[in-house]
Design a protein around this motif. Structure first.
Motif, PDB file in Angstrom:
ATOM      1  N   ASN A 192       1.278   9.255   6.223  1.00 50.43           N
ATOM      2  CA  ASN A 192       0.612   8.042   5.733  1.00 50.43           C
ATOM      3  C   ASN A 192      -0.360   7.567   6.796  1.00 50.43           C
ATOM      4  N   ASP A 193      -0.948   6.401   6.577  1.00 51.37           N
ATOM      5  CA  ASP A 193      -1.762   5.803   7.646  1.00 51.37           C
ATOM      6  C   ASP A 193      -1.241   4.434   8.053  1.00 51.37           C
ATOM      7  N   ASP A 194      -0.162   4.004   7.430  1.00 53.50           N
ATOM      8  CA  ASP A 194       0.396   2.681   7.758  1.00 53.50           C
ATOM      9  C   ASP A 194       1.437   2.765   8.886  1.00 53.50           C
ATOM     10  N   GLY A 195       1.755   3.973   9.325  1.00 54.14           N
ATOM     11  CA  GLY A 195       2.740   4.149  10.394  1.00 54.14           C
ATOM     12  C   GLY A 195       4.099   4.544   9.853  1.00 54.14           C
ATOM     13  N   ARG A 201      -2.749   2.961  11.225  1.00 51.29           N
ATOM     14  CA  ARG A 201      -4.058   3.563  11.480  1.00 51.29           C
ATOM     15  C   ARG A 201      -4.887   3.568  10.197  1.00 51.29           C
ATOM     16  N   SER A 202      -4.707   2.532   9.367  1.00 51.34           N
ATOM     17  CA  SER A 202      -5.509   2.429   8.142  1.00 51.34           C
ATOM     18  C   SER A 202      -6.992   2.405   8.503  1.00 51.34           C
ATOM     19  N   GLY A 203      -7.784   3.101   7.699  1.00 54.29           N
ATOM     20  CA  GLY A 203      -9.227   3.159   7.960  1.00 54.29           C
ATOM     21  C   GLY A 203      -9.605   4.249   8.938  1.00 54.29           C
ATOM     22  N   VAL A 241       3.512   5.795   0.577  1.00 51.85           N
ATOM     23  CA  VAL A 241       2.746   5.060  -0.418  1.00 51.85           C
ATOM     24  C   VAL A 241       1.964   3.984   0.330  1.00 51.85           C
ATOM     25  N   ASN A 242       0.627   4.038   0.229  1.00 56.54           N
ATOM     26  CA  ASN A 242      -0.181   3.128   1.027  1.00 56.54           C
ATOM     27  C   ASN A 242      -0.052   1.687   0.557  1.00 56.54           C
ATOM     28  N   ASP A 243      -0.104   0.799   1.530  1.00 57.38           N
ATOM     29  CA  ASP A 243      -0.100  -0.643   1.260  1.00 57.38           C
ATOM     30  C   ASP A 243      -1.538  -1.077   0.983  1.00 57.38           C
ATOM     31  N   GLY A 277      -7.294   6.562   5.567  1.00 54.95           N
ATOM     32  CA  GLY A 277      -6.430   7.484   6.300  1.00 54.95           C
ATOM     33  C   GLY A 277      -5.384   8.100   5.390  1.00 54.95           C
ATOM     34  N   THR A 278      -5.009   7.383   4.346  1.00 54.76           N
ATOM     35  CA  THR A 278      -4.038   7.905   3.373  1.00 54.76           C
ATOM     36  C   THR A 278      -4.595   9.145   2.688  1.00 54.76           C
ATOM     37  N   VAL A 279      -5.830   9.031   2.221  1.00 56.51           N
ATOM     38  CA  VAL A 279      -6.462  10.177   1.554  1.00 56.51           C
ATOM     39  C   VAL A 279      -6.733  11.282   2.574  1.00 56.51           C
TER      40      VAL A 279
HETATM   41 MN    MN Z   1      -3.031   2.044   4.999  1.00 57.26          MN
END
Ligand code: MN
Length: 252
Positions: free
Chosen positions: A7-10, A38-40, A90-92, A104-106
């Motif tokens: 994911n990118d939310d950690g 690390r979103s974005g 699952v991204n927030d 970052g999720t994609v």
């Molecule tokens: Mn995110």
């Protein structure tokens, strides 16, 4: 069947924990995710410093790096076995339209595209004050993965899944969609640090511009799970001939 989850939310995020739990009866699941949000981060690789990976608990690893670092490392050296597919989320927050360029999720899903099965990025369309139904996002992810196992799609395909933030029983079904477009983002927000120097916050994404029927925006607004097949080919094939002609003058 071995599924790599990132994911990118950690690695501590609720969405990734729910996702792992939802997939465990389908496959052996390993989490490799960033140590923090690390979103974005988009498709960024860390090349100037070495990467460190830590095992937080059995089958859960965190990397001091980006989502792409995590998946890249996980499928090329961290383990002595191969995963079959990557599921990210699952991204927030939604990843609709142009969001996909920054997500970052994609990106984590994209990095897994060379594995045996299509990769899946799942985002929950949370908004301030919305219900935060991560269980719905995880249930949808499980249904998509189960369907892929039952009837695989082509290799190298990336499925970008956006789930309305509703209880599972209120979701109206699934729609195959194309990406819409957003308007230009809101201006950067200027503030001052305690020493009077200017600092800036990147402004919020713009409102949707192309959000008509058939788009991802439209599907989630109507209460459907949006599933957009993505490809990496950014070549603008329709402009190839025109650019060739245009360059002709430079070739003398
Ligand atoms: Mn995110």
């Amino acid at each position: 069947m071995k599924i790599l989850v990132s994911n990118d939310d950690g690695f501590r995020a609720e969405g990734i924990r729910r996702l792992k739990d939802a997939l465990t009866d389908l496959a052996a699941v390993t989490i490799v995710a960033p140590d923090r949000n690390r979103s974005g981060a988009s498709n960024s690789l860390t090349l100037d410093v070495p990467l460190r990976a830590f095992e937080a608990e059995p089958d859960v690893y965190f990397v001091v790096g980006t989502p792409t670092d995590c998946v890249h490392l996980a499928i090329s050296g961290l383990f002595d076995f191969e995963h079959d597919m990557v599921v990210s989320g699952v991204n927030d927050g939604a990843n609709l339209g142009d969001d996909v360029l920054y997500s970052g999720t994609v990106a984590a899903a994209i990095e897994g595209r060379f594995l045996g099965l299509p990769t899946v990025a799942v985002s929950l369309c949370t908004l301030p004050g919305s219900g935060r139904h991560f269980a719905s996002g995880a249930a949808v992810a499980r249904e998509i993965v189960a369907r892929l196992l039952e009837k695989p799609l082509e290799r190298n395909l990336i499925l970008n899944v956006n789930v309305p933030d509703l209880p599972r029983e209120q979701l109206r079904g699934y729609r195959a969609t194309r990406l819409g477009y957003r308007h230009r983002s809101e201006p950067a927000i200027r503030a001052q640090d305690p020493r009077g120097r200017p600092v800036y916050w990147i402004g919020p994404a713009g409102p949707e511009q192309d959000a008509g029927p058939g788009t991802d925006f439209h599907a989630v607004t109507e209460g459907f799970v949006s599933v957009t097949p993505l490809q990496i080919d950014l070549t603008r094939h329709t402009a190839l001939a025109a650019v060739g002609d245009w360059l002709g003058a430079l070739n003398g």
